[in-house]
Design a protein around this motif. Structure first.
Motif, mmCIF file in Angstrom:
data_model
loop_
_atom_site.group_PDB
_atom_site.id
_atom_site.type_symbol
_atom_site.label_atom_id
_atom_site.label_comp_id
_atom_site.label_asym_id
_atom_site.label_seq_id
_atom_site.Cartn_x
_atom_site.Cartn_y
_atom_site.Cartn_z
ATOM 1 N N HIS A 103 -29.679 -36.586 47.327
ATOM 2 C CA HIS A 103 -30.685 -35.673 47.862
ATOM 3 C C HIS A 103 -30.076 -34.299 48.156
ATOM 4 C CE1 HIS A 103 -33.313 -39.162 48.349
ATOM 5 N NE2 HIS A 103 -34.305 -38.300 48.488
ATOM 6 N N GLU A 104 -28.893 -34.296 48.698
ATOM 7 C CA GLU A 104 -28.224 -33.023 48.977
ATOM 8 C C GLU A 104 -27.875 -32.294 47.679
ATOM 9 O OE1 GLU A 104 -26.107 -33.953 53.262
ATOM 10 O OE2 GLU A 104 -24.968 -34.354 51.427
ATOM 11 N N ARG A 144 -29.409 -34.352 59.010
ATOM 12 C CA ARG A 144 -28.925 -34.268 57.622
ATOM 13 C C ARG A 144 -29.956 -34.849 56.661
ATOM 14 N NH1 ARG A 144 -23.712 -37.470 55.206
ATOM 15 N NH2 ARG A 144 -23.716 -36.498 53.161
ATOM 16 N N ALA A 192 -32.387 -32.790 53.980
ATOM 17 C CA ALA A 192 -32.362 -33.095 52.543
ATOM 18 C C ALA A 192 -33.760 -33.445 52.049
ATOM 19 C CB ALA A 192 -31.392 -34.248 52.260
#
Ligand code: ZN
Length: 135
Positions: free
Chosen positions: A111-112, A37, A41
């Protein structure tokens, strides 16, 4: 080694900028991550910025501010009438965990969010170009 996105312990995920020439010192710079994850990102952000971070200090400041509410709630649970010196070890560890978790969650989410915003922009741009026959 810490995760470059959320500061948790890195767990074997990494990124280096392959755009730099093979023997360039800049290519030796690499980042480690705790999870796919965080790696995803970060790599999306690096692709967008061509290897340069965009104002991480402002993002970190926002992450710190995101810790205030959960920290206040935890302090209220533990007893707001105590001073920090009155907390037992477990109470202090709970405060630390609350802050670290809130900080990391904010950093990853931010960040996502940035990656999703950029993806939407470029998808809309491509659709617009396809509509007028430029692609
Ligand atoms: Zn991470």
């Amino acid at each position: 080694m810490r995760c470059a996105v959320c500061c948790r312990q890195a767990r074997g995920f990494g990124y280096f900028n392959a755009r730099w020439p093979y023997r360039s010192a800049a290519r030796d710079e690499s980042w480690q991550f705790c999870s796919m994850r965080c790696q995803h990102a970060f790599s999306q952000l690096m692709d967008k910025t061509e290897g340069y971070m965009i104002d991480p200090t402002e993002m970190e400041r926002a992450a710190m501010q995101a810790c205030l509410k959960p920290l206040g709630e935890r302090v209220a649970e533990l007893g707001i009438d105590q001073t920090l010196a009155d907390y037992h070890r477990d109470g202090v560890l709970q405060l630390i965990e609350t802050v670290v978790t809130a900080y990391q969650d904010h950093m990853v989410a931010e960040h996502e969010r940035l990656a999703a915003r950029e993806r939407a922009y470029f998808e809309a741009l491509r659709a617009q170009r396809e509509a007028v026959g430029q692609i």
